[in-house]
Scaffold this motif. Structure first.
Motif, PDB file in Angstrom:
ATOM      1  N   GLY A   1       0.800  -1.218   0.000  1.00  0.00           N
ATOM      2  CA  GLY A   1       0.000   0.000   0.000  1.00  0.00           C
ATOM      3  C   GLY A   1       0.833   1.267   0.000  1.00  0.00           C
ATOM      4  N   GLN A   2       2.025   1.190   0.582  1.00  0.00           N
ATOM      5  CA  GLN A   2       2.891   2.371   0.632  1.00  0.00           C
ATOM      6  C   GLN A   2       3.229   2.844  -0.778  1.00  0.00           C
ATOM      7  N   ARG A   3       3.676   1.884  -1.619  1.00  0.00           N
ATOM      8  CA  ARG A   3       4.053   2.242  -2.978  1.00  0.00           C
ATOM      9  C   ARG A   3       2.817   2.665  -3.774  1.00  0.00           C
ATOM     10  N   GLU A   4       1.738   1.892  -3.599  1.00  0.00           N
ATOM     11  CA  GLU A   4       0.521   2.198  -4.353  1.00  0.00           C
ATOM     12  C   GLU A   4      -0.006   3.577  -3.991  1.00  0.00           C
ATOM     13  N   ALA A   5       0.068   3.906  -2.706  1.00  0.00           N
ATOM     14  CA  ALA A   5      -0.409   5.222  -2.291  1.00  0.00           C
ATOM     15  C   ALA A   5       0.439   6.317  -2.920  1.00  0.00           C
ATOM     16  N   GLY A   6       1.755   6.085  -2.952  1.00  0.00           N
ATOM     17  CA  GLY A   6       2.647   7.063  -3.559  1.00  0.00           C
ATOM     18  C   GLY A   6       2.297   7.297  -5.026  1.00  0.00           C
ATOM     19  N   LEU A   7       2.117   6.176  -5.743  1.00  0.00           N
ATOM     20  CA  LEU A   7       1.791   6.295  -7.170  1.00  0.00           C
ATOM     21  C   LEU A   7       0.414   6.940  -7.349  1.00  0.00           C
ATOM     22  N   ALA A   8      -0.518   6.617  -6.446  1.00  0.00           N
ATOM     23  CA  ALA A   8      -1.885   7.113  -6.597  1.00  0.00           C
ATOM     24  C   ALA A   8      -1.959   8.624  -6.452  1.00  0.00           C
ATOM     25  N   ILE A   9      -1.098   9.206  -5.594  1.00  0.00           N
ATOM     26  CA  ILE A   9      -1.167  10.663  -5.470  1.00  0.00           C
ATOM     27  C   ILE A   9      -0.328  11.347  -6.532  1.00  0.00           C
ATOM     28  N   GLY A  10       0.154  10.565  -7.529  1.00  0.00           N
ATOM     29  CA  GLY A  10       0.769  11.168  -8.706  1.00  0.00           C
ATOM     30  C   GLY A  10       2.276  11.320  -8.654  1.00  0.00           C
ATOM     31  N   LEU A  11       2.947  10.668  -7.680  1.00  0.00           N
ATOM     32  CA  LEU A  11       4.413  10.692  -7.693  1.00  0.00           C
ATOM     33  C   LEU A  11       4.904   9.728  -8.774  1.00  0.00           C
ATOM     34  N   THR A  12       6.056  10.041  -9.348  1.00  0.00           N
ATOM     35  CA  THR A  12       6.642   9.104 -10.324  1.00  0.00           C
ATOM     36  C   THR A  12       7.196   7.906  -9.550  1.00  0.00           C
ATOM     37  N   PRO A  13       7.409   6.762 -10.249  1.00  0.00           N
ATOM     38  CA  PRO A  13       7.955   5.587  -9.546  1.00  0.00           C
ATOM     39  C   PRO A  13       9.250   5.896  -8.800  1.00  0.00           C
TER      40      PRO A  13
END
Lengths: 215, 294
Positions: free
Chosen positions: B169-181
């Motif tokens: 969820g940490q990575r998914e949340a990061g990607l979901a708020i529009g951060l690049t990988p």
């Protein structure tokens, strides 16, 4: 490349000694490590304290210093069974606390609930140890133990600096003879080490997958 | 756990275990005393002359010389310099390796994996000799380079294990708020993994500090070489054991204080990291995955 092929017997001689150091000091460290681990979890406080101090002291001493003690100071104290045996003693002593720690963390890794369950269904001390705790602890201990032996393989190279003719010593000697082919020679020595360490690493990974306890 | 395995001892069993404990203390003290006395006993040497015992004042009088302490100080400083510089580069390499190793493109991931396996399976000493002879860097940089690459590989694997153990969820949340990988990795995953793995990283730095003593084999003037070889050559064989004990004490002081720091940090960062991830790993030097060294 021809420097490597010409000197292959020298390398094999060194490799034989490296394997000898690994197997003999590995066995010694296993025995000593089981003993230290037993002291470490024993109900008697003074044995526990002794084992803790031993573990901390040896673990924080550089291997070179341990081997220096074996190679220079033990002969000075009129104990000189030859440099191979002296290096064996040093490597055994240096590796034993790491073995003990691996064993201890394996036994501590078995959840208390397992022991409680064993006791509550009426198993005795011996039965709960041999049927419930140990089978799980041994599985958890094997991969870290193999890691200890991988590190020991690499550590045997230090014995080469203390008059033992093993793989590193063989490499150094051949490099001195054939200064023109340093890269090929050292890569050949590295290959021999990788044969042992990567094999052991694969075994550890295999064992870890196979015997993993599902919880 | 051992208390779970058997019933609580009664008064008789308690008395017995107290007796065994006292006997144990006596045995251990007797053994240590015997060792100290054996070291202190004068010994006849090969040519018939009597050598004074190890605690004899004639074996320790060299310590009155200020130059001895100055040399020891220089040696300790050289060891710490090498450890410091190597630790700096090892951390940078560790971060780099952990990113390359978990890259999305196989073209980056696979070669990095092979290089890491190669580096972790090889003795540090061999790497030092290789760098010294092939790149003719001089003994200091040969030691620093070998120690940084080797420990960097192990720290990298530890960091990667830390990143892998984070909840997805940490990575998914990061990607979901529009951060690049990449930015997700840097700003969300990496700080958590670093904090979680800090005990292992510091334990590895203790290993690095111990391993600087290998550099004496390639000719670097660190604590072991200046404290033992140089001074024994200068003052004579007689003082070897004394210098050995002093060098040992200095190494133990340095390593134990760093280990202690590792434990303090493990205790401090434990509960904080525990909010996000369970199972804070035990700070064990060889827990850094297959081939982790000590």
């Amino acid at each position: 490349m021809d420097a490597v092929i010409e000197n292959l017997p020298v390398f094999l001689e060194g490799f034989k000694n490296t394997l000898g150091l690994l197997i003999l000091s590995g066995t010694g460290a296993l025995v000593l490590g089981v003993f230290v681990a037993a002291l470490r979890i024993s109900p008697i406080a003074s044995f526990r304290a002794f084992a803790t101090v031993y573990t901390e002291l040896v673990r924080n001493t550089p291997l070179t210093l341990v081997l220096f003690f074996c190679a220079y100071i033990l002969p000075y104290l009129q104990f000189s069974p030859g440099y191979f045996v002296l290096a064996l003693i040093g490597l055994t002593v240096y590796t034993s606390p790491f073995v003990a720690e691996a064993l201890r963390s394996g036994i501590n890794g078995v959840p208390v609930g397992q022991a409680e369950a064993a006791r509550s269904v009426g198993l005795t001390f011996g039965q709960s140890l041999s049927y419930v705790i140990m089978p799980q602890a041994v599985r958890m201990v094997i991969p870290p133990l193999i890691n200890v032996f991988i590190a020991l393989t690499k550590n045997t190279s230090v014995a080469g600096a203390f008059f033992v003719f093993e793989l590193f010593g063989a490499g150094r000697q051949v490099v001195n003879d054939r200064g023109d082919a340093v890269i090929a020679i050292l890569l050949a020595v590295a290959t021999f080490y990788l044969i042992v360490t990567i094999t052991l690493g694969q075994v550890a990974g295999r064992v870890e997958k196979k015997v993993a306890v599902l919880r | 756990m051992s208390s779970v395995l058997y019933d609580a001892p009664g008064p008789k069993a308690r008395a017995r275990s107290r007796v065994i404990s006292v006997v144990g203390v006596i045995i251990i003290i007797a053994g240590l005393t015997a060792l100290i006395l054996a070291l202190g006993a004068p010994k006849p040497s090969a040519n018939g002359a009597i050598q004074p015992g190890m605690w004899d004042p004639t074996r320790w009088d060299a310590l009155l010389d200020v130059e001895v302490w100055r040399t020891l100080g220089r040696g300790a400083l050289a060891t710490l310099t090498m450890a410091g510089v190597a630790a700096f580069f090892a951390l940078i390499l560790g971060v780099l390796f952990s990113f390359l190793r978990s890259a999305d493109h196989a073209a980056i991931r696979v070669p990095t994996t092979i290089v890491l396996e190669f580096v972790r399976g090889m003795p540090v000493l061999l790497m030092m000799l290789f760098i010294l002879l092939v790149f003719s860097t001089g003994s200091f940089w040969a030691g620093v380079a070998a120690l940084s690459v080797y420990n960097g590989a192990i720290i990298g694997e530890a960091l990667r294990a830390g990143i892998n153990s984070l909840p997805r969820g940490q990575r998914e949340a990061g990607l979901a708020i529009g951060l690049t990988p990449i930015s997700t990795r840097f700003r969300i995953e990496f700080p958590q993994a670093f904090r979680q793995m800090l005990p292992i990283i510091i334990a590895q730095l203790v290993v690095l500090l111990k391993d600087t003593s290998l550099a004496f084999i390639v000719g670097y003037e660190e604590l072991l070489r200046s404290g033992l070889y140089t001074m024994t050559n200068f003052f004579g064989q007689r003082y070897q054991f004394s210098f050995f004990l002093i060098v040992l004490a200095i190494y133990l002081a340095m390593n134990l204080s760093l280990s202690w720091l590792a434990r303090v940090i493990a205790r401090r960062s434990g509960p904080k990291a525990g909010k996000l991830v369970e199972a804070v790993p035990e700070p064990m030097p060889n827990a850094a995955g297959a081939g982790g060294g000590f």
